[in-house]
Design an enzyme around this catalytic site. Structure first.
Site, short mmCIF file in Angstrom:
data_model
loop_
_atom_site.label_atom_id
_atom_site.label_comp_id
_atom_site.label_asym_id
_atom_site.label_seq_id
_atom_site.Cartn_x
_atom_site.Cartn_y
_atom_site.Cartn_z
CE LYS A 1 2.10 7.93 128.60
NZ LYS A 1 2.19 8.94 129.62
CE1 TYR B 1 -1.99 14.88 133.01
CE2 TYR B 1 -1.06 12.87 132.08
CZ TYR B 1 -2.16 13.65 132.39
OH TYR B 1 -3.42 13.21 132.07
CG ASP C 1 4.26 9.26 137.15
OD1 ASP C 1 4.37 8.21 136.48
OD2 ASP C 1 3.40 10.13 136.93
#
Ligand SMILES: *Cc1c(COP(=O)(O)O)cnc(C)c1O
Length: 435
Positions: free
Chosen positions: A268, A145, A240
């Site tokens: 995050k 993702y 990522d």
């Protein structure tokens, strides 16, 4: 059955305001059923819902809260920064401090830029890679993702590697066709994609540890192989690390595996629960960004002082000696405890873990890509999820998400969790998967 009346009432109200009652889909409990708990407070390892129930929390806001909820240093930093102004739309010292902390930990980010989410980070990094290479195609891995930008909402087409198809309505097929999807841990497929699309692939974007289809670890050599293939073909590699950055080690997965990507995406943890993301990497690539270069990218709230101060406070805490050893010890205690329970009860539950990230699959297969992930029993997970929630332990409300341990979890919390898992798996109706 714990009381959830207030959660239910609030969630019913929310459904009159938000599609599905939520502002991000998985929160709606769609794949596990039942009433989402409306959370009113978090402290250390625990969250509290509107009915006053408390849970040992392994969602951690989906990863950012590596110090647990409401860590005093983070809260203090937010209060102080906010008192000086919530946003300027101008350079501020907090963004400089956070950038220095990031670059100190991850030197491959020679230059970076802050954004407000992981989605923006990935979207912008891809635009930059396309501009830098003068190519349009991107290669991603099934089950990874990278946020919800159009180019990344793509799944493997029936033609396998040859083209991508939109995985969401509203994504133009013409755009999805520029995204090639390969199976995770399949370097041969990457090799093939570069052969088939010779000179057209701008970049490979990869979660160096896949943590959005449950937890899928990279097989030995996979990441280096991918980097080698991409570089041999003059394409860029984007790691990522929105989840893995500052999670599995201070320097992220790139540090653990000793691999230097061209560009890295963060999010995050670097925002400590405030909206923040970043992308960065080789200076010659990053200088292509406006205003020094010709690739447009901007944000009203980018480098937001409150978010930057929160992130800096969290990263400073993570610099303390022993933090990652402690997370590893907690993770290992949880894994060993769970494995003992699983062996005792002869449950077909597999525990995967790296540091403070864990993934649970009801399967007997070795999980190494999306196809093997999807063979796991999501219904069994849903049952297990509710049996644990009843017992005061909050896992992610989806079979395809991971759990996060924080420094606020104690060994007693871990033991309580293991006990709850034993009770949940032993309870009537729960989870002894067929065969
Ligand atoms: C969460 C996540 C994103 C998207 O970040 P948002 O802040 O939710 O937009 C991107 N990549 C990975 C690996 C993620 O886990």
């Amino acid at each position: 059955m714990s009381e959830v009346r207030r959660s239910r009432r609030l969630f019913e109200h929310a459904q009159t305001l938000f599609p599905g009652g939520v502002n991000s889909p998985v929160r709606a409990f769609g794949s596990v059923g039942g009433t989402p708990r409306v959370l009113v407070r978090g402290e250390g390892p625990r969250v509290y819902d509107a009915d006053g129930n408390s849970y040992i929390d392994y969602v951690a806001s989906w990863g950012p809260l590596i110090l647990g909820h409401s860590h005093p240093s983070v809260v203090r930093a937010i209060e102080r920064a906010a008192a000086d102004g919530t946003s300027f739309g101008a350079p501020n010292p907090h963004e400089i401090e956070l950038a220095e902390l990031i670059r100190e930990a991850m030197p491959s980010l020679e230059l970076l830029r802050f954004v407000s989410s992981g989605t923006e980070a990935c979207m912008s990094a891809i635009r930059l890679a396309r501009a830098y290479t003068g190519r349009e195609m991107v290669l991603k891995f099934a089950g990874c993702y990278h946020g919800h930008a159009d180019a990344m909402l793509v799944q493997a087409g029936s033609g396998g590697l040859t083209f991508g198809v939109p995985s969401s309505a509203g994504v133009p097929a013409a755009l999805a066709a520029l995204t090639i999807v390969a199976p995770y841990n399949d370097a041969k497929a990457v090799e093939r994609a570069f052969r088939e699309h010779d000179g057209k692939i701008a970049c490979v974007i990869v979660e160096p540890i896949a943590a959005n289809m449950g937890l899928v670890l990279p097989e030995r050599g996979f990441l280096q192989h991918v980097v080698d293939i991409a570089h041999r073909n003059d394409a860029l590699v984007i790691f990522d690390e929105v989840i893995t950055g500052f999670r599995i080690a201070h320097g992220g997965a790139q540090n653990v595996y000793g691999i230097t990507p061209d560009l890295t995406c963060l999010g995050k943890i670097i925002g400590a629960g405030m909206p923040a993301g970043a992308f960065g990497g080789r200076a010659d690539i990053m200088r292509r960004l406006a205003p020094s270069g010709d690739v447009y990218q901007a944000g009203t709230l980018s480098g937001n002082p409150v978010a930057m101060a929160a992130g800096a406070a969290q990263l400073r805490e993570l610099r303390a000696p022993g933090v990652y050893d402690r997370l590893e010890a907690l993770g290992s205690a949880l894994q060993e405890g769970l494995q003992r329970v699983i062996a005792d009860l002869r449950t077909q539950l597999c525990v995967y873990r790296v540091g403070s990230i864990f993934g649970l699959f009801f399967t007997k297969e070795h999980v190494h890509d999306l196809a093997t992930v999807l063979q796991s029993d999501a219904k069994a997970y849903a049952q297990f999820f509710h049996a644990l929630l009843e017992r005061g332990v909050a896992l992610a409300p989806s079979a395809y998400e991971v759990g996060f341990i924080s420094t606020a979890h104690s060994t007693a919390d871990i033991q309580d969790t293991v006990d709850a898992v034993r009770a949940a798996l032993s309870s009537r109706g729960a989870v002894t998967t067929a065969s």
